[in-house]
Design a protein around this motif. Structure first.
Motif, PDB file in Angstrom:
ATOM      1  N   PHE A 581      51.752 -37.093 -23.081  1.00  0.00           N
ATOM      2  CA  PHE A 581      51.530 -37.535 -21.702  1.00  0.00           C
ATOM      3  C   PHE A 581      52.850 -37.523 -20.928  1.00  0.00           C
ATOM      4  CE2 PHE A 581      51.304 -40.525 -18.241  1.00  0.00           C
ATOM      5  CZ  PHE A 581      50.035 -40.341 -17.720  1.00  0.00           C
ATOM      6  N   VAL A 582      53.899 -38.028 -21.549  1.00  0.00           N
ATOM      7  CA  VAL A 582      55.215 -38.048 -20.898  1.00  0.00           C
ATOM      8  C   VAL A 582      55.689 -36.626 -20.619  1.00  0.00           C
ATOM      9  CG1 VAL A 582      57.629 -38.746 -21.146  1.00  0.00           C
ATOM     10  CG2 VAL A 582      55.808 -40.240 -21.988  1.00  0.00           C
ATOM     11  N   LYS A 583      55.469 -35.737 -21.588  1.00  0.00           N
ATOM     12  CA  LYS A 583      55.888 -34.350 -21.443  1.00  0.00           C
ATOM     13  C   LYS A 583      55.128 -33.663 -20.310  1.00  0.00           C
ATOM     14  CE  LYS A 583      56.020 -29.994 -24.045  1.00  0.00           C
ATOM     15  NZ  LYS A 583      55.690 -29.347 -25.353  1.00  0.00           N
ATOM     16  N   LYS A 584      53.791 -33.822 -20.299  1.00  0.00           N
ATOM     17  CA  LYS A 584      52.980 -33.159 -19.277  1.00  0.00           C
ATOM     18  C   LYS A 584      53.259 -33.719 -17.876  1.00  0.00           C
ATOM     19  CE  LYS A 584      50.395 -30.105 -21.463  1.00  0.00           C
ATOM     20  NZ  LYS A 584      49.027 -30.399 -21.867  1.00  0.00           N
ATOM     21  N   SER A 585      53.550 -35.001 -17.791  1.00  0.00           N
ATOM     22  CA  SER A 585      53.776 -35.617 -16.478  1.00  0.00           C
ATOM     23  C   SER A 585      55.189 -35.396 -15.956  1.00  0.00           C
ATOM     24  CB  SER A 585      53.491 -37.123 -16.558  1.00  0.00           C
ATOM     25  OG  SER A 585      54.370 -37.744 -17.489  1.00  0.00           O
ATOM     26  N   GLY A 586      56.115 -34.989 -16.864  1.00  0.00           N
ATOM     27  CA  GLY A 586      57.490 -34.747 -16.438  1.00  0.00           C
ATOM     28  C   GLY A 586      58.271 -36.022 -16.161  1.00  0.00           C
ATOM     29  N   LEU A 587      57.826 -37.158 -16.695  1.00  0.00           N
ATOM     30  CA  LEU A 587      58.503 -38.435 -16.455  1.00  0.00           C
ATOM     31  C   LEU A 587      59.749 -38.556 -17.334  1.00  0.00           C
ATOM     32  CD1 LEU A 587      55.382 -40.801 -16.387  1.00  0.00           C
ATOM     33  CD2 LEU A 587      56.747 -40.059 -14.420  1.00  0.00           C
ATOM     34  N   LYS A 588      60.907 -38.768 -16.707  1.00  0.00           N
ATOM     35  CA  LYS A 588      62.144 -38.939 -17.472  1.00  0.00           C
ATOM     36  C   LYS A 588      62.262 -40.363 -17.999  1.00  0.00           C
ATOM     37  CE  LYS A 588      64.644 -35.319 -14.966  1.00  0.00           C
ATOM     38  NZ  LYS A 588      65.823 -34.974 -14.121  1.00  0.00           N
ATOM     39  N   ASP A 589      61.813 -41.328 -17.213  1.00  0.00           N
ATOM     40  CA  ASP A 589      61.820 -42.728 -17.629  1.00  0.00           C
ATOM     41  C   ASP A 589      60.424 -43.301 -17.393  1.00  0.00           C
ATOM     42  OD1 ASP A 589      62.463 -45.232 -18.438  1.00  0.00           O
ATOM     43  OD2 ASP A 589      63.607 -45.775 -16.636  1.00  0.00           O
ATOM     44  N   PRO A 590      59.519 -43.134 -18.370  1.00  0.00           N
ATOM     45  CA  PRO A 590      58.111 -43.480 -18.134  1.00  0.00           C
ATOM     46  C   PRO A 590      57.844 -44.978 -18.036  1.00  0.00           C
ATOM     47  CG  PRO A 590      58.448 -42.842 -20.414  1.00  0.00           C
ATOM     48  CD  PRO A 590      59.741 -42.572 -19.707  1.00  0.00           C
ATOM     49  N   ILE A 591      58.681 -45.807 -18.664  1.00  0.00           N
ATOM     50  CA  ILE A 591      58.421 -47.247 -18.690  1.00  0.00           C
ATOM     51  C   ILE A 591      58.429 -47.800 -17.270  1.00  0.00           C
ATOM     52  CG2 ILE A 591      59.130 -49.474 -19.623  1.00  0.00           C
ATOM     53  CD1 ILE A 591      58.197 -47.399 -21.703  1.00  0.00           C
ATOM     54  N   GLY A 592      57.361 -48.511 -16.933  1.00  0.00           N
ATOM     55  CA  GLY A 592      57.233 -49.097 -15.608  1.00  0.00           C
ATOM     56  C   GLY A 592      56.508 -48.222 -14.605  1.00  0.00           C
ATOM     57  N   THR A 593      56.181 -46.973 -14.973  1.00  0.00           N
ATOM     58  CA  THR A 593      55.484 -46.067 -14.062  1.00  0.00           C
ATOM     59  C   THR A 593      54.068 -46.580 -13.775  1.00  0.00           C
ATOM     60  OG1 THR A 593      56.727 -44.165 -14.887  1.00  0.00           O
ATOM     61  CG2 THR A 593      54.664 -43.696 -13.730  1.00  0.00           C
ATOM     62  N   ILE A 594      53.680 -46.523 -12.514  1.00  0.00           N
ATOM     63  CA  ILE A 594      52.355 -46.982 -12.093  1.00  0.00           C
ATOM     64  C   ILE A 594      51.375 -45.808 -12.122  1.00  0.00           C
ATOM     65  CG2 ILE A 594      51.024 -48.113 -10.284  1.00  0.00           C
ATOM     66  CD1 ILE A 594      53.175 -49.855 -11.560  1.00  0.00           C
ATOM     67  N   LEU A 595      50.231 -46.030 -12.762  1.00  0.00           N
ATOM     68  CA  LEU A 595      49.174 -45.025 -12.862  1.00  0.00           C
ATOM     69  C   LEU A 595      47.909 -45.558 -12.204  1.00  0.00           C
ATOM     70  CD1 LEU A 595      49.528 -44.217 -16.697  1.00  0.00           C
ATOM     71  CD2 LEU A 595      50.758 -43.101 -14.812  1.00  0.00           C
ATOM     72  N   GLU A 596      47.024 -44.642 -11.857  1.00  0.00           N
ATOM     73  CA  GLU A 596      45.701 -45.020 -11.372  1.00  0.00           C
ATOM     74  C   GLU A 596      44.653 -44.341 -12.248  1.00  0.00           C
ATOM     75  OE1 GLU A 596      44.869 -44.612  -7.239  1.00  0.00           O
ATOM     76  OE2 GLU A 596      46.842 -45.360  -6.624  1.00  0.00           O
ATOM     77  N   ILE A 597      43.791 -45.161 -12.877  1.00  0.00           N
ATOM     78  CA  ILE A 597      42.718 -44.668 -13.729  1.00  0.00           C
ATOM     79  C   ILE A 597      41.413 -45.215 -13.187  1.00  0.00           C
ATOM     80  CG2 ILE A 597      41.780 -44.585 -16.072  1.00  0.00           C
ATOM     81  CD1 ILE A 597      44.613 -45.182 -17.087  1.00  0.00           C
TER      82      ILE A 597
END
Length: 792
Positions: A581-597
């Motif tokens: 998921f981190v790889k596909k989203s391109g997030l360098k620092d994923p912790i704290g990222t807000i998502l909508e599901i």
């Protein structure tokens, strides 16, 4: 014709050894090819016995773009389509559920299948009843039809009209049905085989069972492609009257599947109907053709040796005025007669091969049914065609020699002919051996692959009520063999069912698996947390009302619930994501990222290691794990110490038994099963093993027969060499040198062919074994050893 028959039997009488080996090899090969031919024809004939088979379509939907399709639709959809799309002449709903409990007198039968259909089911499909009037189950409440097999099972008789059966679903009230008649026997080649048929208009049952399959009757096939795009528009318009709030747009993409593709074309369709394997059937058809070709090549080799020995007799007939056409007719008629004789003998071997195949795979067909006689006759015509071709080939070889002055049999003159024929057999043997080795190697890779989570010591359990789930959790906590207990869904999935996850900052969407799991989920599956922290949900079992939710009774309630989800965006939920998921989203620092599901806001608090929770045909996919993000289900995942499987299953079975669910144990309690998951690959390896063994048998008989011919043709030469002091080893080397050359040439031809075939086959897997050079070498050495051993 009588002259040809007399000549045929005289020749066979004069060469009994060659004839015996020839007829045995020919019969084994023909029987194997016949079995494959019968099986593949039946597979491709499935569902074509319906008169309207080319006019019947099933509606499929794809909601996530993953390629997986779903056959269940809401119950009103069929009527919506039939009302709004004029090209549809009729429709029927088909709901098949296989976890009913049937009570008859004092006996209970679990996991029984009941099929709910409309009256139009019997108009669209060519199913019939043998006893009773089918209209009765649709005109009179609580009536059913059953199969003769079930009638004998439940009542030990087919005199069942008026008999009562009690039907029950776990946690639901019992319902009594009256048997109104017997369904006629289904053809073997039928995908749909209802055992108990009831009216689909059962308001207190079918809403609880989810959706249903919808079949459409479209008389003019040219409209089939134009109807699919209209379905979303029709369903969206009809939904407007279901809710007072804003209507929900239909997120599904629809397509129509032909009934004739229902069996072999549903590998990616999520349903419980039996499925064939089109790729496997195609491979088998090719194997059957190759086997038949090898068999007749071996027959040509045997007959060519006999014909060349009988060259002087042909020359005498020639001098007496027999024409070339006479020789051609003689060769063709003899080979046709041999084909018919081999066909007769092969019926004996056919039963043996049938038993072998049944023992290594799930084979649903009888040996020979009433509908198979036309197929048998068509196969006999194929054999006669092969006999004609064999006769023409033999005539070509022999006629080129009978005009020469007879000087005895000289093998050197004909060894190129024999070499080409033997090389063909060797190419097939080496190629199938290489393929077999690689299939076994790939299967071992799949069965022993590191999945990234504990697959051997974990169980997933389903409960009818959240209270039972809590009680079982409390029961398990008493035992020392328990390692961890988690509320959550089973991690392993058969297909990639994804949902769109919106990254709040970038507004990019990632198709991901959404998996329910609590704070103990990673620990239970032994998944490593690589970054961040686990979410802090406390003890969700103690949260009052956490597992409670409004029951879904009608389609309107479903849409109301979906609309409620869209407005519930205030609470921020904690979730975990995997590395992919981190790889596909391109997030360098994923912790704290807000998502909508599903319009719910979530925050990434941790990253866990990638897990292979899909079949090995698919690569690792993005995963989001959380609780209270897309529903609440009564599921537990438990982890136990190694060796405690029987003790755990005994406790679980007793718990379900106390609640009268012991008959549903296999449905409620699941464990990752490698053997079942990759059954098709295991069947393929076993079938190729059988095919390779048969090819080897035919090859050995052919080599043995040819070696007899070579030895007889070189008798004088061998005698002269022995008189002059040649040793046995030198004579053996002389006899084997040609075979070594033929094996070498065959290996050179077979290697690139098998490499290409295996490379293409391995493309079906996301994780594949290496095409190791030593397997090619091993197959070549094996072929050489068998050839030298047989000839020597």
């Amino acid at each position: 014709m009588i002259r040809f028959l007399t000549s045929f039997f005289r020749n066979k009488k004069n060469n009994p050894k060659m004839f015996l080996m020839s007829i045995i090899a020919l019969s084994i090969g023909v029987a194997s090819a016949l079995f494959i031919y019968m099986f593949v024809i039946k597979e491709f004939k499935t569902d074509r016995f319906h008169k309207r088979s080319s006019e019947i379509y099933r509606v499929l939907r794809n909601i996530d773009g993953s390629g997986a399709k779903y056959s269940e639709l809401d119950y009103p959809v069929g009527n919506w389509l039939n009302t709004n799309i004029s090209e549809i002449e009729n429709f029927t709903r088909y709901k098949e559920t296989s976890f009913f409990q049937i009570n008859v007198d004092d006996r209970s039968y679990f996991m029984q299948k009941i099929t709910f259909v409309d009256r139009s089911f019997f108009d669209i499909f060519d199913f019939d009843v043998s006893i009773g009037d089918v209209n009765e189950i649709f005109n009179t409440p609580n009536k059913v039809f059953i199969t003769a097999e079930l009638a004998h099972k439940y009542f030990n008789s087919i005199d069942v009209v008026g008999k009562k059966i009690e039907v029950q679903l776990p946690e639901y009230n019992k319902k009594v049905y009256t048997v109104s008649g017997i369904i006629a026997d289904y053809p073997e080649e039928s995908t749909l085989k209802p055992q108990i048929i009831a009216d689909v208009k059962e308001p207190e049952i079918f809403w609880e069972l989810g959706g249903c399959q919808i079949f459409l009757h479209i008389p003019d096939s040219k409209y089939a492609k134009t109807i699919a795009p209209k379905i979303s528009e029709v369903t969206a318009n009809e939904r407007k009257g279901l809710s007072d709030i804003d209507p929900i747009a239909d997120p599904n993409e629809y397509e129509l599947q032909k009934l004739t593709d229902l069996y072999l074309g549903s590998a990616n369709v999520n349903d419980e109907l039996p499925k064939g394997n089109k790729r496997l059937s195609t491979i088998l058809l090719l194997m059957g053709f190759v086997l038949l070709s090898i068999t007749f090549v071996n027959n040509i080799i045997s007959n060519l040796g006999v014909a060349l020995k009988d060259k002087k007799n042909f020359q005498i007939h020639k001098s007496l005025g027999c024409s070339n056409s006479w020789l051609k007719r003689k060769m063709i008629s003899e080979n046709i007669l041999l084909s018919i004789l081999a066909f007769s003998v092969s019926l004996f071997f056919y039963t043996i091969i049938h038993k072998i195949i049944v023992s290594v795979s799930i084979y649903q067909y009888s040996i020979i049914s009433k509908s198979d006689y036309i197929t048998l006759f068509s196969f006999l015509l194929v054999l006669i065609l092969f006999g004609v071709i064999s006769g023409l080939v033999l005539n070509l070889f022999v006629s080129s020699n009978i005009n020469q002055k007879f000087q005895g049999i000289k093998f050197g003159t004909h060894k190129n002919i024999f070499g080409n024929l033997i090389q063909f057999q060797l190419v097939v043997f080496i190629a199938t051996t290489i393929s077999l080795f690689f299939i076994i190697k790939q299967l071992n890779l799949m069965l022993n692959m590191e999945m990234g989570f504990d697959t051997k010591n974990t169980y997933s359990l389903y409960f009818e009520s959240s209270n039972d789930m809590k009680l079982f959790k409390q029961e398990l906590e008493k035992y020392p063999f328990m390692k961890s207990i988690s509320w959550g869904e089973q991690l392993y999935r058969k297909d990639f069912k994804s949902e769109e996850v919106l990254i709040n900052e970038s507004r990019n969407t990632i198709k991901s698996q959404i998996i329910i799991g609590d704070a103990d989920y990673l620990k239970t599956y032994n998944i490593k947390l690589l970054q961040g922290k686990n979410f802090e949900n406390g003890n969700i079992f103690e949260k009052e009302g956490f597992f409670n939710g409004p029951p879904i009774i009608t389609v309107k309630d479903v849409y109301e619930k979906e609309l409620w989800k869209k407005t519930n965006t205030n609470t921020l939920k904690e979730v975990l994501v995997n590395e992919e998921f981190v790889k596909k989203s391109g997030l360098k620092d994923p912790i704290g990222t807000i998502l909508e599901i599903e319009h719910r806001k979530c925050q990434i608090v941790g990253v866990f290691n990638d897990v292979k929770n899909l079949p090995v045909y698919q690569s690792i996919k993005p995963i989001v794990i959380g609780y209270d993000i897309n529903g609440k289900r009564n599921n537990l995942v438990v982890s136990i110490v190694k060796g405690a499987e029987k003790q755990f299953e005994s406790i679980a079975r007793e718990f379900y038994k106390e609640r009268n669910f012991d008959g549903y144990f296999q449905l409620f309690v699941s464990h990752y099963d490698f053997e079942k998951e990759y059954h098709n690959e295991k069947v393929l390896s076993k079938l190729i093993t059988v095919c390779t063994s048969i090819t080897l048998c035919i090859l050995v008989l052919g080599l043995f027969g040819l070696s007899l011919f070579i030895t007889e043709s070189k008798t004088k030469e061998i005698g002269i060499r022995k008189v002059n002091g040649a040793k046995t080893g030198e004579v053996m080397a002389m006899l084997n040198k040609d075979f070594i050359k033929w094996v070498t040439i065959a290996f050179i031809i077979a290697t690139p062919i098998s490499y290409h075939v295996m490379y293409k086959w391995l493309e079906n897997f996301a994780y594949k074994t290496e095409l190791s050079w030593w397997i090619f070498a091993l197959a070549g050495l094996l072929a050489l050893a068998i050839a030298l051993l047989t000839v020597s």
